[in-house]
Design a protein around this motif. Structure first.
Motif, mmCIF file in Angstrom:
data_model
loop_
_atom_site.group_PDB
_atom_site.id
_atom_site.type_symbol
_atom_site.label_atom_id
_atom_site.label_comp_id
_atom_site.label_asym_id
_atom_site.label_seq_id
_atom_site.Cartn_x
_atom_site.Cartn_y
_atom_site.Cartn_z
ATOM 1 N N VAL A 2 62.374 0.162 -19.210
ATOM 2 C CA VAL A 2 62.497 0.276 -20.664
ATOM 3 C C VAL A 2 61.330 1.083 -21.220
ATOM 4 C CG1 VAL A 2 63.817 -1.851 -20.931
ATOM 5 C CG2 VAL A 2 61.355 -1.925 -21.041
ATOM 6 N N PHE A 3 61.559 1.685 -22.363
ATOM 7 C CA PHE A 3 60.526 2.471 -23.034
ATOM 8 C C PHE A 3 60.069 1.711 -24.260
ATOM 9 C CE2 PHE A 3 59.000 6.001 -25.721
ATOM 10 C CZ PHE A 3 58.098 6.559 -24.838
ATOM 11 N N TRP A 4 58.820 1.248 -24.278
ATOM 12 C CA TRP A 4 58.258 0.491 -25.394
ATOM 13 C C TRP A 4 57.299 1.394 -26.157
ATOM 14 C CZ3 TRP A 4 60.741 -3.880 -25.963
ATOM 15 C CH2 TRP A 4 61.139 -4.623 -24.879
ATOM 16 N N GLY A 5 57.765 2.067 -27.154
ATOM 17 C CA GLY A 5 56.901 2.884 -27.993
ATOM 18 C C GLY A 5 56.353 4.108 -27.306
ATOM 19 N N TRP A 40 56.551 3.657 -20.477
ATOM 20 C CA TRP A 40 57.651 3.099 -19.699
ATOM 21 C C TRP A 40 57.175 1.808 -19.053
ATOM 22 C CZ3 TRP A 40 62.568 4.496 -19.858
ATOM 23 C CH2 TRP A 40 62.873 5.766 -20.351
ATOM 24 N N THR A 41 58.051 0.809 -19.053
ATOM 25 C CA THR A 41 57.723 -0.501 -18.512
ATOM 26 C C THR A 41 58.825 -0.948 -17.562
ATOM 27 O OG1 THR A 41 56.606 -1.067 -20.575
ATOM 28 C CG2 THR A 41 57.192 -2.892 -19.137
ATOM 29 N N ASN A 53 56.270 -7.875 -16.796
ATOM 30 C CA ASN A 53 56.430 -6.472 -17.151
ATOM 31 C C ASN A 53 55.262 -5.691 -16.571
ATOM 32 O OD1 ASN A 53 58.740 -6.915 -18.784
ATOM 33 N ND2 ASN A 53 57.408 -7.681 -20.392
ATOM 34 N N ARG A 79 53.557 -1.820 -16.569
ATOM 35 C CA ARG A 79 53.545 -0.455 -17.081
ATOM 36 C C ARG A 79 53.617 0.510 -15.907
ATOM 37 N NH1 ARG A 79 49.297 0.708 -21.843
ATOM 38 N NH2 ARG A 79 49.374 2.664 -20.682
ATOM 39 N N ALA A 89 63.541 -10.836 -25.900
ATOM 40 C CA ALA A 89 63.543 -9.735 -26.863
ATOM 41 C C ALA A 89 63.785 -10.287 -28.264
ATOM 42 C CB ALA A 89 64.603 -8.710 -26.496
#
Length: 74
Positions: free
Chosen positions: A20-23, A26-27, A40, A42, A72
């Motif tokens: 997933v892309f958090w801001g 990528w995580t 999680n 990074r 989430a």
């Protein structure tokens, strides 16, 4: 092999569940065998990956969908 924000290094056996892309980063959402819980990581802090060629199965208590519904928030 993973390097945390404080520089501490660790090794984990994980079951990767999703990317997933958090801001800005990528995580890798994973099930961590050491912690027996979701963790999680990074992607930019992963130092080395090794494919163990072991297979795992997701279930209603351990999957990307379960992680998203449980952790989430809007």
């Amino acid at each position: 092999h993973y390097k945390k924000e404080d520089g501490e290094e660790s090794q984990r056996l994980i079951q990767p569940l999703g990317l997933v892309f958090w801001g800005k980063v990528w995580t890798l959402v994973s099930w961590c065998e050491l912690r027996d819980a979701y963790r999680n990581f990074r992607v930019d802090r992963i130092q080395k990956l090794t494919n163990t060629e072991q297979y795992f199965e997701t279930n209603s208590e351990k999957s990307l969908q379960h992680y998203i519904s449980a952790y989430a928030h809007d």
